[in-house]
Enzyme design. Structure first.
Site, PDB file in Angstrom:
ATOM      1  N   ALA A 120      13.178 -21.173   7.610  1.00  0.00           N
ATOM      2  CA  ALA A 120      11.759 -21.131   7.940  1.00  0.00           C
ATOM      3  C   ALA A 120      11.417 -19.890   8.756  1.00  0.00           C
ATOM      4  O   ALA A 120      12.166 -19.484   9.641  1.00  0.00           O
ATOM      5  CB  ALA A 120      11.371 -22.384   8.728  1.00  0.00           C
ATOM      6  N   THR A 140      13.325  -8.984   3.018  1.00  0.00           N
ATOM      7  CA  THR A 140      13.059  -7.595   2.653  1.00  0.00           C
ATOM      8  C   THR A 140      14.039  -7.048   1.621  1.00  0.00           C
ATOM      9  O   THR A 140      13.832  -5.957   1.102  1.00  0.00           O
ATOM     10  CB  THR A 140      13.117  -6.692   3.902  1.00  0.00           C
ATOM     11  OG1 THR A 140      14.436  -6.777   4.459  1.00  0.00           O
ATOM     12  CG2 THR A 140      12.078  -7.115   4.936  1.00  0.00           C
ATOM     13  N   HIS A 144       0.849  -1.191   0.000  1.00  0.00           N
ATOM     14  CA  HIS A 144       0.000   0.000   0.000  1.00  0.00           C
ATOM     15  C   HIS A 144       0.888   1.245   0.000  1.00  0.00           C
ATOM     16  O   HIS A 144       1.979   1.241   0.569  1.00  0.00           O
ATOM     17  CB  HIS A 144      -0.874   0.055   1.259  1.00  0.00           C
ATOM     18  CG  HIS A 144      -1.924  -0.996   1.303  1.00  0.00           C
ATOM     19  ND1 HIS A 144      -3.144  -0.837   0.697  1.00  0.00           N
ATOM     20  CD2 HIS A 144      -1.949  -2.214   1.873  1.00  0.00           C
ATOM     21  CE1 HIS A 144      -3.876  -1.911   0.903  1.00  0.00           C
ATOM     22  NE2 HIS A 144      -3.165  -2.767   1.613  1.00  0.00           N
TER      23      HIS A 144
END
Length: 136
Positions: free
Chosen positions: A103, A108, A55
């Site tokens: 895991a 990023t 967003h």
């Protein structure tokens, strides 16, 4: 969508129509992969997510819901990479050839070839084929 040969896809996997999957790829159950490129011999464990956009949120005077989205930027999973269970790949990240993502990691930024990454956010903790520093 393009899909190579000898691909194994588990139950409840969601793939976008524009995903590209190489040969000998395994995608385990309950994964949601948006618009990804997945190269040959990649392994993707259960419940992984690949997100293509976020967003917009820059204007604090406008609700985030009304600001729209960033441009799509699909993740790329390199040849012979192993994505562990419940990994989250954020928009635009590239997982290098032969890399391992532990895991639960949240990726990023790009992962170098043959790197082993773990954590939130994911960080390099070693490299395949190299001994790690043992501390006792």
């Amino acid at each position: 969508m393009s899909c190579g040969r000898d691909v194994k896809i588990g139950p409840n996997v969601t793939l976008s129509f524009d995903s590209r999957i190489g040969n000998n790829v395994v995608i385990n159950e309950n994964c949601r992969l948006q618009s990804c490129t997945i190269e040959d011999y990649a392994l993707i464990a259960p419940e992984c997510y690949a997100v293509i956009r976020n967003h917009k949120y820059e204007d604090a005077d406008i609700p985030i819901l009304l600001q729209g989205y960033e441009e799509p930027n699909p993740p790329h999973i390199g040849r012979d990479a192993w994505i562990g269970a419940r990994v989250l790949l954020l928009p635009g990240v590239r997982i290098g050839q032969g890399a391992i993502v532990a895991a639960g990691a949240v990726v990023t930024k790009d992962v170098p070839p043959f790197a082993i990454v773990a954590g939130i956010p994911a960080r390099v903790i070693g490299y395949r084929g190299r001994p790690t520093d043992a501390k006792s």
